[in-house]
Design a protein around this motif. Structure first.
Motif, PDB file in Angstrom:
ATOM      1  N   LEU A  85       0.802  -1.227   0.000  1.00 40.74           N
ATOM      2  CA  LEU A  85       0.000   0.000   0.000  1.00 40.74           C
ATOM      3  C   LEU A  85       0.839   1.284   0.000  1.00 40.74           C
ATOM      4  CD1 LEU A  85      -2.703   1.522   0.145  1.00 40.74           C
ATOM      5  CD2 LEU A  85      -2.560   1.309   2.646  1.00 40.74           C
ATOM      6  N   PRO A  86       1.750   1.490   0.959  1.00 44.29           N
ATOM      7  CA  PRO A  86       2.505   2.755   0.959  1.00 44.29           C
ATOM      8  C   PRO A  86       3.358   2.932  -0.300  1.00 44.29           C
ATOM      9  CG  PRO A  86       2.655   1.682   3.097  1.00 44.29           C
ATOM     10  CD  PRO A  86       2.070   0.678   2.149  1.00 44.29           C
ATOM     11  N   PHE A  87       3.988   1.848  -0.764  1.00 43.89           N
ATOM     12  CA  PHE A  87       4.869   1.958  -1.927  1.00 43.89           C
ATOM     13  C   PHE A  87       4.079   2.255  -3.192  1.00 43.89           C
ATOM     14  CE2 PHE A  87       7.152   0.173  -5.565  1.00 43.89           C
ATOM     15  CZ  PHE A  87       8.381   0.800  -5.437  1.00 43.89           C
ATOM     16  N   VAL A  88       2.998   1.539  -3.415  1.00 39.24           N
ATOM     17  CA  VAL A  88       2.182   1.754  -4.621  1.00 39.24           C
ATOM     18  C   VAL A  88       1.599   3.163  -4.623  1.00 39.24           C
ATOM     19  CG1 VAL A  88       0.082   1.052  -5.832  1.00 39.24           C
ATOM     20  CG2 VAL A  88       1.669  -0.685  -4.955  1.00 39.24           C
ATOM     21  N   LEU A  89       1.133   3.627  -3.469  1.00 42.52           N
ATOM     22  CA  LEU A  89       0.604   4.989  -3.376  1.00 42.52           C
ATOM     23  C   LEU A  89       1.690   6.014  -3.681  1.00 42.52           C
ATOM     24  CD1 LEU A  89      -1.694   6.928  -2.621  1.00 42.52           C
ATOM     25  CD2 LEU A  89      -0.935   6.751  -0.236  1.00 42.52           C
ATOM     26  N   PHE A  90       2.869   5.803  -3.129  1.00 38.79           N
ATOM     27  CA  PHE A  90       4.002   6.704  -3.360  1.00 38.79           C
ATOM     28  C   PHE A  90       4.341   6.775  -4.851  1.00 38.79           C
ATOM     29  CE2 PHE A  90       8.529   7.532  -3.825  1.00 38.79           C
ATOM     30  CZ  PHE A  90       8.767   8.574  -2.945  1.00 38.79           C
ATOM     31  N   MET A  91       4.430   5.628  -5.507  1.00 36.41           N
ATOM     32  CA  MET A  91       4.780   5.600  -6.927  1.00 36.41           C
ATOM     33  C   MET A  91       3.674   6.204  -7.785  1.00 36.41           C
ATOM     34  SD  MET A  91       7.803   4.476  -6.951  1.00 36.41           S
ATOM     35  CE  MET A  91       8.023   4.279  -8.725  1.00 36.41           C
ATOM     36  N   ALA A  92       2.416   5.962  -7.413  1.00 37.20           N
ATOM     37  CA  ALA A  92       1.303   6.529  -8.184  1.00 37.20           C
ATOM     38  C   ALA A  92       1.327   8.049  -8.110  1.00 37.20           C
ATOM     39  CB  ALA A  92      -0.021   5.990  -7.650  1.00 37.20           C
ATOM     40  N   LEU A  93       1.562   8.597  -6.924  1.00 37.18           N
ATOM     41  CA  LEU A  93       1.602  10.057  -6.770  1.00 37.18           C
ATOM     42  C   LEU A  93       2.860  10.647  -7.407  1.00 37.18           C
ATOM     43  CD1 LEU A  93       0.232  10.430  -3.129  1.00 37.18           C
ATOM     44  CD2 LEU A  93      -0.962  10.849  -5.294  1.00 37.18           C
ATOM     45  N   THR A  94       3.942   9.880  -7.457  1.00 36.34           N
ATOM     46  CA  THR A  94       5.164  10.347  -8.122  1.00 36.34           C
ATOM     47  C   THR A  94       4.911  10.627  -9.588  1.00 36.34           C
ATOM     48  OG1 THR A  94       6.628   9.173  -6.582  1.00 36.34           O
ATOM     49  CG2 THR A  94       7.541   9.727  -8.732  1.00 36.34           C
ATOM     50  N   SER A  95       4.034   9.837 -10.201  1.00 37.97           N
ATOM     51  CA  SER A  95       3.757  10.013 -11.625  1.00 37.97           C
ATOM     52  C   SER A  95       3.096  11.359 -11.929  1.00 37.97           C
ATOM     53  CB  SER A  95       2.868   8.871 -12.147  1.00 37.97           C
ATOM     54  OG  SER A  95       1.554   8.959 -11.602  1.00 37.97           O
ATOM     55  N   PHE A  96       2.568  12.026 -10.905  1.00 33.62           N
ATOM     56  CA  PHE A  96       1.926  13.322 -11.101  1.00 33.62           C
ATOM     57  C   PHE A  96       2.874  14.491 -10.839  1.00 33.62           C
ATOM     58  CE2 PHE A  96      -1.659  10.506 -10.464  1.00 33.62           C
ATOM     59  CZ  PHE A  96      -2.575  10.954 -11.396  1.00 33.62           C
ATOM     60  N   GLU A  97       4.111  14.200 -10.445  1.00 27.46           N
ATOM     61  CA  GLU A  97       5.052  15.285 -10.186  1.00 27.46           C
ATOM     62  C   GLU A  97       5.572  15.870 -11.495  1.00 27.46           C
ATOM     63  OE1 GLU A  97       8.115  13.738  -7.705  1.00 27.46           O
ATOM     64  OE2 GLU A  97       6.837  13.608  -5.939  1.00 27.46           O
ATOM     65  N   PRO A  98       5.702  17.180 -11.559  1.00 24.38           N
ATOM     66  CA  PRO A  98       6.203  17.806 -12.796  1.00 24.38           C
ATOM     67  C   PRO A  98       7.684  17.516 -12.991  1.00 24.38           C
ATOM     68  CG  PRO A  98       5.947  19.446 -11.066  1.00 24.38           C
ATOM     69  CD  PRO A  98       5.337  18.187 -10.532  1.00 24.38           C
ATOM     70  N   ASN A  99       8.062  17.347 -14.244  1.00 25.07           N
ATOM     71  CA  ASN A  99       9.457  17.108 -14.584  1.00 25.07           C
ATOM     72  C   ASN A  99      10.176  18.434 -14.817  1.00 25.07           C
ATOM     73  OD1 ASN A  99       9.273  14.233 -14.631  1.00 25.07           O
ATOM     74  ND2 ASN A  99       8.237  14.373 -16.613  1.00 25.07           N
TER      75      ASN A  99
END
Length: 248
Positions: free
Chosen positions: A15-29
């Motif tokens: 749960l924590p890892f998948v949530l972290f990675m999912a939200l990372t995908s929304f970070e601007p490059n």
């Protein structure tokens, strides 16, 4: 008695890892080296780079909440700490910085710009981008270090070593004693982090191999988390004082 979902091995490790990675995908490059805009992400909304502190903060807060939810499950794993973890963490940061610099030297060529863009980090320097708002700059730097030293070591070690390296050994992976490995588990435990860090392949190979050795030696996830936290703390300090923000 704690809720059974909160101690479910799947829930605890994923749960924590998948949530972290999912939200990372929304970070601007960050913008490209030539000044052009970063490519539009898969979800079709381009978030301006200046909003990175806000997206990162939301990610860390949400992941921290997930960690609290599964905390009873964390307590079921061996958590003893040894000096070996400190040694691995200190040696690990030296290897990571040196090997990352070496890879960057050999890939510093405009003809392979696509390779350099794979897995690139945010490289966000709050002391530069928020220089006119020092309170906000140092506040975000603190949040960045909390993510780097507290959140990431826990969620990555539980995903990689408590879940993935046991999952490849048997269907009932939660019954595998922590620290027991097979050749396939060792390969997966190194190959997956290398794929997650394409700009630091050599560094990931050396560092994650070292922590796998630590895991098999002490059989404590506490040691793995401590080594990871020490490496990340020293890495963060090195970045701040050297200005090599491409490492974060």
């Amino acid at each position: 008695m704690p809720n059974s979902k909160r101690v479910s091995p799947w829930f605890v490790c994923l749960l924590p890892f998948v949530l972290f990675m999912a939200l990372t995908s929304f970070e601007p490059n960050p913008p490209a080296a030539d000044g052009s805009k970063a490519p539009t992400p898969w979800y079709g909304i381009s978030i301006d780079y200046k909003y990175y502190p806000y997206t990162y903060t939301v990610k860390i807060l949400a992941t921290a909440v997930a960690m609290v939810l599964v905390w009873p499950g964390y307590l079921q794993y061996p958590r003893r700490l040894t000096w070996l973890a400190v040694i691995v963490g200190v040696i690990g940061v030296a290897l990571w910085i040196g090997l990352a610099q070496l890879q960057r030297f050999f890939t510093d060529d405009s003809s392979i710009e696509w390779l350099k863009s794979l897995g690139s980090r945010s490289a966000y320097n709050p002391l530069k981008h928020l220089h006119d708002r020092p309170a906000l700059a140092y506040g975000f730097l603190l949040i960045r270090f909390i993510g780097l030293v507290v959140v990431v070591p826990v969620i990555e070690e539980f995903f990689l070593r408590a879940f993935l390296m046991r999952y490849v050994q048997t269907e009932r992976w939660w019954e595998v004693p922590f620290g027991k490995v097979t050749p396939l588990a060792v390969v997966v435990g190194t190959a997956v982090p290398m794929l997650m860090h394409p700009q630091e392949l050599l560094a990931a190979l050396a560092w994650f191999s070292g922590v796998t050795w630590l895991m098999t030696r002490t059989r404590s996830i506490g040691d793995c988390i401590l080594a990871h936290a020490i490496t990340n703390l020293l890495m963060g300090l090195y970045v701040v004082f050297s200005g090599q923000w491409w490492l974060m």
